[in-house]
Design a protein around this motif. Structure first.
Motif, PDB file in Angstrom:
ATOM      1  N   GLN A  28       0.817  -1.211   0.000  1.00 35.84           N
ATOM      2  CA  GLN A  28       0.000   0.000   0.000  1.00 35.84           C
ATOM      3  C   GLN A  28       0.855   1.267   0.000  1.00 35.84           C
ATOM      4  O   GLN A  28       0.462   2.296  -0.565  1.00 35.84           O
ATOM      5  N   GLN A  29       2.021   1.189   0.631  1.00 34.70           N
ATOM      6  CA  GLN A  29       2.952   2.329   0.592  1.00 34.70           C
ATOM      7  C   GLN A  29       3.455   2.554  -0.826  1.00 34.70           C
ATOM      8  O   GLN A  29       3.546   3.699  -1.295  1.00 34.70           O
ATOM      9  N   TYR A  30       3.784   1.462  -1.522  1.00 44.36           N
ATOM     10  CA  TYR A  30       4.205   1.571  -2.919  1.00 44.36           C
ATOM     11  C   TYR A  30       3.068   2.120  -3.775  1.00 44.36           C
ATOM     12  O   TYR A  30       3.297   2.912  -4.693  1.00 44.36           O
ATOM     13  N   LYS A  31       1.857   1.698  -3.479  1.00 45.33           N
ATOM     14  CA  LYS A  31       0.696   2.176  -4.234  1.00 45.33           C
ATOM     15  C   LYS A  31       0.556   3.692  -4.109  1.00 45.33           C
ATOM     16  O   LYS A  31       0.301   4.395  -5.094  1.00 45.33           O
ATOM     17  N   THR A  32       0.743   4.205  -2.893  1.00 46.00           N
ATOM     18  CA  THR A  32       0.668   5.659  -2.663  1.00 46.00           C
ATOM     19  C   THR A  32       1.751   6.392  -3.449  1.00 46.00           C
ATOM     20  O   THR A  32       1.494   7.428  -4.077  1.00 46.00           O
ATOM     21  N   THR A  33       2.970   5.837  -3.421  1.00 53.76           N
ATOM     22  CA  THR A  33       4.083   6.454  -4.151  1.00 53.76           C
ATOM     23  C   THR A  33       3.811   6.463  -5.655  1.00 53.76           C
ATOM     24  O   THR A  33       4.045   7.468  -6.339  1.00 53.76           O
ATOM     25  N   LYS A 139      12.258   7.582  -7.122  1.00 51.00           N
ATOM     26  CA  LYS A 139      11.183   7.060  -6.282  1.00 51.00           C
ATOM     27  C   LYS A 139      11.227   5.533  -6.319  1.00 51.00           C
ATOM     28  O   LYS A 139      11.445   4.935  -7.373  1.00 51.00           O
ATOM     29  N   GLU A 140      10.994   4.918  -5.164  1.00 48.77           N
ATOM     30  CA  GLU A 140      10.918   3.462  -5.110  1.00 48.77           C
ATOM     31  C   GLU A 140       9.461   3.050  -5.285  1.00 48.77           C
ATOM     32  O   GLU A 140       8.602   3.405  -4.480  1.00 48.77           O
ATOM     33  N   ILE A 141       9.173   2.316  -6.346  1.00 45.10           N
ATOM     34  CA  ILE A 141       7.794   1.941  -6.659  1.00 45.10           C
ATOM     35  C   ILE A 141       7.553   0.441  -6.462  1.00 45.10           C
ATOM     36  O   ILE A 141       6.468  -0.056  -6.774  1.00 45.10           O
ATOM     37  N   GLY A 142       8.560  -0.257  -5.971  1.00 48.47           N
ATOM     38  CA  GLY A 142       8.449  -1.687  -5.707  1.00 48.47           C
ATOM     39  C   GLY A 142       9.717  -2.127  -5.013  1.00 48.47           C
ATOM     40  O   GLY A 142      10.683  -1.363  -4.917  1.00 48.47           O
ATOM     41  N   ARG A 143       9.715  -3.342  -4.516  1.00 50.05           N
ATOM     42  CA  ARG A 143      10.891  -3.830  -3.802  1.00 50.05           C
ATOM     43  C   ARG A 143      12.095  -3.847  -4.745  1.00 50.05           C
ATOM     44  O   ARG A 143      12.151  -4.637  -5.694  1.00 50.05           O
ATOM     45  N   GLY A 144      13.040  -2.921  -4.528  1.00 43.73           N
ATOM     46  CA  GLY A 144      14.235  -2.836  -5.354  1.00 43.73           C
ATOM     47  C   GLY A 144      14.004  -2.228  -6.722  1.00 43.73           C
ATOM     48  O   GLY A 144      14.893  -2.268  -7.575  1.00 43.73           O
ATOM     49  N   VAL A 145      12.816  -1.637  -6.946  1.00 42.38           N
ATOM     50  CA  VAL A 145      12.489  -1.043  -8.255  1.00 42.38           C
ATOM     51  C   VAL A 145      12.426   0.477  -8.095  1.00 42.38           C
ATOM     52  O   VAL A 145      11.607   0.999  -7.334  1.00 42.38           O
ATOM     53  N   MET A 146      13.302   1.189  -8.814  1.00 44.37           N
ATOM     54  CA  MET A 146      13.364   2.646  -8.738  1.00 44.37           C
ATOM     55  C   MET A 146      12.973   3.254 -10.079  1.00 44.37           C
ATOM     56  O   MET A 146      13.173   2.658 -11.141  1.00 44.37           O
TER      57      MET A 146
END
Length: 278
Positions: A28-33, A139-146
Motif C-alpha cells: 500500500q505504501q508503494y501504491k501511494t508512491t 522514487k521506489e515503486i516496488g521492492r528494489g524497483v526505482m
C-alpha cells in the motif's frame, strides 16, 4: 472469524500471517508512491504542453519579424508579445505540486525559474541554489524497483547546441532575439534565431516524450501493484480467516455424531435388570 486468536494457538501460522500483513502494508505504501508519481507526471506533461504552445507562438512571431516589410514599431510590438509568452512559459515551468516545484530538481522547495527585469532588462534566470543537486528525483515503486522523475529543470533551460557545438540556453536565445528585434536584423531573425527557437521547441517535445515514457511505466507498475495486493489479500484470508461453509459443514457432521451418541447413551441408560429377566 479467525483460525487463530493467540500466538500459542499456532505459532508458525501466526508468524506467516504477520509477514503477509507486513507485505500488504508495504504494498500500500508503494501504491501511494506510484499514484503520487503518476499525478506528478500528469502535471509535468500539462506544464510542458503549455511551454510548447508558448514556443510555437514565439516561433511564429519570429518568422513574422523576419519579414522585411515590417517596421521597427511592428517588431517592438512583436518583442512585447514574445516577452509575455516567455513569462507565461516561466509560470508553467514554476508549477508547484503538493509543495514541490515540478522542475526544481532535488531542491524542489525553491522556485527554479524567474525573469529579472532590473534596470529595464529582461533576463530569463535558472535559479540553481549554491550547492544544491540539480538532478532528477528517484522514487521506489516496488521492492528494489526505482524510477527517476524528470525534475531537472536545467535540461529545459539548456535547450540546444549551436552549429559550432556550443551549448545554448534559453536566456541567451531570447537575449539575441530581442537584440535582433531592436536592430531590425532580419537575417538573424529568419536564420539562426528561428532555428534556435525550433531547436528549443524540439528539446521540450523530447523532454515531454521522456516524461510520457515514465508515466507509462508507472501505470504498468500500478497494475502490477494492484494484482499483487489481491494475491496477498487472498493468501492472508486463506491463512487467517476460517472458511464458513466448510466450518459449518464440519459442525453439522459433528452435531449429527453428537446427537447419535446421545441417543445411544440414552438407550443404554434406560436398560435395567428387568429387561434381562424377560
Amino acid at each position: 472469524m479467525k483460525q487463530v486468536n493467540r500466538p500459542s494457538d499456532d505459532p508458525l501460522k501466526v508468524s506467516k500471517i504477520l509477514d503477509l500483513k507486513n507485505e500488504i502494508k508495504q504494498n500500500q505504501q508503494y501504491k501511494t508512491t506510484i499514484s503520487d508519481s503518476i499525478d506528478f507526471t500528469n502535471i509535468q506533461d500539462s506544464a510542458l504542453d503549455s511551454m510548447t504552445s508558448s514556443l510555437q507562438r514565439i516561433y511564429t512571431l519570429t518568422q513574422q519579424a523576419a519579414n522585411g516589410s515590417y517596421s521597427n514599431d511592428d517588431r517592438q510590438s512583436i518583442k512585447s508579445e514574445i516577452m509575455s509568452e516567455v513569462e507565461t512559459m516561466v509560470d508553467s515551468l514554476n508549477t508547484n505540486f503538493a509543495g514541490r516545484y515540478i522542475f526544481g530538481g532535488q531542491a524542489s522547495s525553491d522556485k527554479p525559474f524567474s525573469v529579472n527585469k532590473e534596470n529595464g532588462g529582461f533576463e530569463l534566470v535558472f535559479n540553481n541554489p549554491a550547492g544544491a543537486p540539480n538532478g532528477n528525483v528517484s522514487k521506489e515503486i516496488g521492492r528494489g524497483v526505482m524510477v527517476e522523475l524528470q525534475t531537472d529543470g536545467s535540461k529545459l533551460f539548456n535547450a540546444f547546441t549551436d552549429s559550432e557545438g556550443n551549448a545554448q540556453d534559453l536566456n541567451a536565445l531570447f537575449s539575441d532575439l530581442f537584440q535582433a528585434l531592436d536592430s531590425d536584423d532580419t537575417e538573424a531573425l529568419g536564420g539562426r534565431l528561428l532555428t534556435g527557437v525550433d531547436k528549443a521547441m524540439n528539446n521540450t517535445v523530447n523532454q515531454r516524450t521522456n516524461i510520457g515514457a515514465i508515466q507509462n511505466r508507472l501505470i504498468a507498475a500500478r497494475d502490477r501493484n494492484e494484482e499483487e495486493y489481491l494475491n496477498l489479500e487472498t493468501t492472508r484470508s486463506l491463512t487467517e480467516d476460517i472458511d464458513l461453509a466448510e466450518t459449518y459443514m464440519k459442525y453439522s457432521m459433528q452435531m449429527v455424531s453428537y446427537q447419535a451418541s446421545l441417543n445411544m447413551g440414552t438407550r443404554i441408560l434406560q436398560t435395567n435388570i428387568l429387561d434381562y429377566v424377560r
